[in-house]
Design a protein around this motif. Sequence first.
Motif, PDB file in Angstrom:
ATOM      1  N   GLY A 102      18.588   3.767 -13.748  1.00  0.00           N
ATOM      2  CA  GLY A 102      18.997   5.047 -13.281  1.00  0.00           C
ATOM      3  C   GLY A 102      20.318   5.816 -13.407  1.00  0.00           C
ATOM      4  N   THR A 103      21.327   4.990 -13.025  1.00  0.00           N
ATOM      5  CA  THR A 103      22.485   5.419 -12.788  1.00  0.00           C
ATOM      6  C   THR A 103      23.147   5.716 -14.257  1.00  0.00           C
ATOM      7  N   GLU A 104      22.768   4.487 -15.290  1.00  0.00           N
ATOM      8  CA  GLU A 104      23.035   5.367 -16.341  1.00  0.00           C
ATOM      9  C   GLU A 104      23.037   6.377 -16.999  1.00  0.00           C
ATOM     10  N   ALA A 105      21.394   6.596 -16.302  1.00  0.00           N
ATOM     11  CA  ALA A 105      20.935   8.178 -17.485  1.00  0.00           C
ATOM     12  C   ALA A 105      21.637   9.371 -16.264  1.00  0.00           C
ATOM     13  N   ALA A 106      22.227   8.730 -15.426  1.00  0.00           N
ATOM     14  CA  ALA A 106      22.834  10.035 -14.139  1.00  0.00           C
ATOM     15  C   ALA A 106      24.401   9.899 -14.899  1.00  0.00           C
TER      16      ALA A 106
ATOM     17  N   LEU B  10      25.427   9.748 -18.060  1.00  0.00           N
ATOM     18  CA  LEU B  10      24.710  10.679 -19.668  1.00  0.00           C
ATOM     19  C   LEU B  10      24.214  12.004 -19.206  1.00  0.00           C
ATOM     20  N   ASP B  11      23.806  12.849 -17.797  1.00  0.00           N
ATOM     21  CA  ASP B  11      23.559  13.451 -17.119  1.00  0.00           C
ATOM     22  C   ASP B  11      25.078  14.295 -17.077  1.00  0.00           C
ATOM     23  N   ALA B  12      25.679  14.258 -16.726  1.00  0.00           N
ATOM     24  CA  ALA B  12      26.945  14.365 -16.230  1.00  0.00           C
ATOM     25  C   ALA B  12      27.549  15.035 -17.485  1.00  0.00           C
ATOM     26  N   ALA B  13      27.450  13.764 -18.471  1.00  0.00           N
ATOM     27  CA  ALA B  13      28.648  13.558 -19.969  1.00  0.00           C
ATOM     28  C   ALA B  13      27.592  15.244 -21.073  1.00  0.00           C
ATOM     29  N   LEU B  14      26.567  15.420 -20.285  1.00  0.00           N
ATOM     30  CA  LEU B  14      26.009  16.605 -20.904  1.00  0.00           C
ATOM     31  C   LEU B  14      26.559  17.576 -20.159  1.00  0.00           C
ATOM     32  N   ALA B  15      27.002  17.838 -19.007  1.00  0.00           N
ATOM     33  CA  ALA B  15      27.136  18.935 -18.018  1.00  0.00           C
ATOM     34  C   ALA B  15      28.499  19.328 -18.413  1.00  0.00           C
ATOM     35  N   GLY B  16      29.812  18.237 -19.127  1.00  0.00           N
ATOM     36  CA  GLY B  16      30.148  18.437 -19.465  1.00  0.00           C
ATOM     37  C   GLY B  16      30.646  18.905 -20.919  1.00  0.00           C
ATOM     38  N   GLY B  17      29.599  19.858 -21.751  1.00  0.00           N
ATOM     39  CA  GLY B  17      30.242  20.343 -23.013  1.00  0.00           C
ATOM     40  C   GLY B  17      30.518  19.204 -23.606  1.00  0.00           C
ATOM     41  N   PRO B  18      29.561  18.756 -24.272  1.00  0.00           N
ATOM     42  CA  PRO B  18      30.180  17.446 -25.421  1.00  0.00           C
ATOM     43  C   PRO B  18      29.862  18.457 -26.779  1.00  0.00           C
ATOM     44  N   SER B  19      30.153  17.560 -27.791  1.00  0.00           N
ATOM     45  CA  SER B  19      29.837  18.425 -29.324  1.00  0.00           C
ATOM     46  C   SER B  19      27.954  18.495 -29.455  1.00  0.00           C
TER      47      SER B  19
ATOM     48  N   LEU C 211      22.360  12.584 -26.483  1.00  0.00           N
ATOM     49  CA  LEU C 211      22.349  12.207 -25.091  1.00  0.00           C
ATOM     50  C   LEU C 211      20.755  12.306 -25.242  1.00  0.00           C
ATOM     51  N   ALA C 212      20.198  14.083 -25.408  1.00  0.00           N
ATOM     52  CA  ALA C 212      19.112  14.357 -24.993  1.00  0.00           C
ATOM     53  C   ALA C 212      18.420  13.155 -25.983  1.00  0.00           C
ATOM     54  N   ALA C 213      19.072  12.864 -26.955  1.00  0.00           N
ATOM     55  CA  ALA C 213      17.329  11.935 -26.857  1.00  0.00           C
ATOM     56  C   ALA C 213      17.408  10.505 -26.010  1.00  0.00           C
ATOM     57  N   SER C 214      18.305  10.486 -25.872  1.00  0.00           N
ATOM     58  CA  SER C 214      18.297   9.127 -25.270  1.00  0.00           C
ATOM     59  C   SER C 214      17.852   8.996 -23.989  1.00  0.00           C
TER      60      SER C 214
END
Lengths: 310, 371
Positions: free
Chosen positions: A233-237, A239-248, A255-258
């Motif tokens: 659950g923590t790792e998923a969070a 990933l969520d945070a990384a997504l929100a940070g505006g990656p390429s 990230l979305a696939a994972s």
Amino acid sequence: MGALLDRRLIFVTGKGGVGKTTVAAALALAAHRAGRRTLVCEVAAQERLAAAFGMAAEGFREVEVEPGLNAFSVNPEDAIREWLRYQLRSRTLAGLLGGSRIFQYLATAAPGLAEMVTIGKVWELAQLERKTPGSTPYDLVIVDAPATGHGIALLGAPRTFGEIARVGPINRQAEIVDAFVRDPASTAVVAVALAEEMPVTETLELERRVAAELDVRLEHVFANALLANRLSGTEAATLDAALAGGPSDGARAALAASLEAHQTARAQRSQLGRLKRGLGAPVTTLPHLLTHDVGRDGLERLAAKLERDL
Amino acid sequence: MSGGPLAAVLEGREVVVCAGSGGVGKTTTAAAIAAALAAEGRRTIVLTIDPARRLAESLGLPDVGNEAIRVPSERLAAAGLAGDGELWAMTLDAKLTFDELIASNAPDAATRDAVLANPIYRQLSGALAGSQEYMAMEKLYELHAEGGYDALVLDTPPARNALDFLDAPGRLSRFIDSRSLQVFRSSGRAGLGFFGRGAGAVMAVLERATGVDLLRDLAEFFNAFGGMADGFRDRARAVEALLASEVTTFLLVTSPRAAAIADAAYFHGKLDEAGMPFGAMIVNRVREPVAAARGEALAAELEGLLGAPLARKVLRDVDDRDSLAARDAANVERMRAELGGAPLLAVPELPGDVHDVGGLGAVAAELFDRS
């Protein structure tokens, strides 16, 4: 579950598309590894089993996969012909009857006759004293049965047929087969399921139906194709945070696939929980092999898991 | 409904038969297509014979029985399927349908009761294979003949052999064919004349193989059925004619799994042989690859965002998804080659399970390019 492989007949049913053929083949391999002389048998004439073991099907014959492990495909037409030969103890009479138009009318259309001779052939394969000349008995026969509704009809055919023919030879045979398939010491009915909403609902319904309609207990359920959940659950969070940070765009898709895999695996776990809570039968899980064509390697992997768990 | 090749296939069709092996999403597809037809303004009914109540569940209805139930338009609208038409649903009870058919065909009450009470009939009409398929076709024909709906969508039973339902009307009518009736109805050998000399001997052998009671029940059954046989045969012919006519289209539904694709290809060939109008192949739950350029740059970016161990996990998830997508794509291509130029619709795997009206809306959007 050692007890499961000690039966003479295992009847593998479940909703369509859940992997019945694969699980039946893997069970057969596991039983064979555990020292049982095993036959795995399909009844819908689809000839998928031989393919699962990487072999060509050979019609109404026992095909050796390796010493002590055979495959067989039952089709009603051949089963009726064979049944007539035993019944009349004469090839000539069987030929006369089988070739007659009256019989063909009856045989192609008589309700349940195909099911009756099919389950009759399965019964014959599972006997220690075989009727087929020159055949060797099996310790265990595993049936890759049709999906839920037809599977129940197949198991119930001896009883319904016995009711149609109240006296006479058919009635006697039907009673013998019926007693065998409904005797928990001889036969186990098991189901394959997927950890998804509708397959779980259908499996719970199946357990209720075999009890109500056949007076048979569902012995075991195999929850097939469970996906790995790599993320906590923590790792998923994270990933969520990384997504929100505006990656390429690429990283976003990865990230979305994972996260999607994580969601799917979690949904599966929750459906698995629902299955286990709702069932009386024990549940064994099998991993998703991430392939469409399971292949011999895949079967070996599943069989090894079954050997450990059963 | 709006566009795409499926809309063209369904244009002007009154009967849509969804067929395929089990577990490929046939019920969901049938319901989504019916909902889309209703949204287009047609008064539509979706028929299923599935006792597992999947249709009721996916339409959010408490229970759907042998009577048609209307799906509330608000529920459809909420799923993006608003429109002027109506969506109705019905789950067939095969035995009840058969009983009704007997009642409406019997010349008098005594015949009706004799047939309904006969042990052969009771097995014939019950759970035994074949009767479900037959009753599905029968109901389809009846509803079409009554003309109460603009479009009928049939979710066929998950046949062991996908052909069972095509053959069902003919098979049952052959069973109760008046010629075979003659054998059992007439006492004495004269009645066997049709079958030629030697028929008496055949009957004697048959008795030995089956037991006399079975034959007596059969004779009684055929006696009672006597007056209805012609009606049944005509009906079976009419059903076959409807299925083969230009108001009907067959949609084959499959998953991208190799075994399901092989079944669907086989069935496509059989439909063709039988002269039935094939509309389109629908491949459900096709997984798509991850839209990201693989390589050092991606690995480095993920590592920067997540740290090395977590980045590795993500990349393994990406690999898993890609290998599934690659296999789905290969199987879909195999099917496309099989079909020649005929329409094939690949419906991508939708996030989450499709098991409610919202899910149906999403499936319909994929099927008809409604995005």
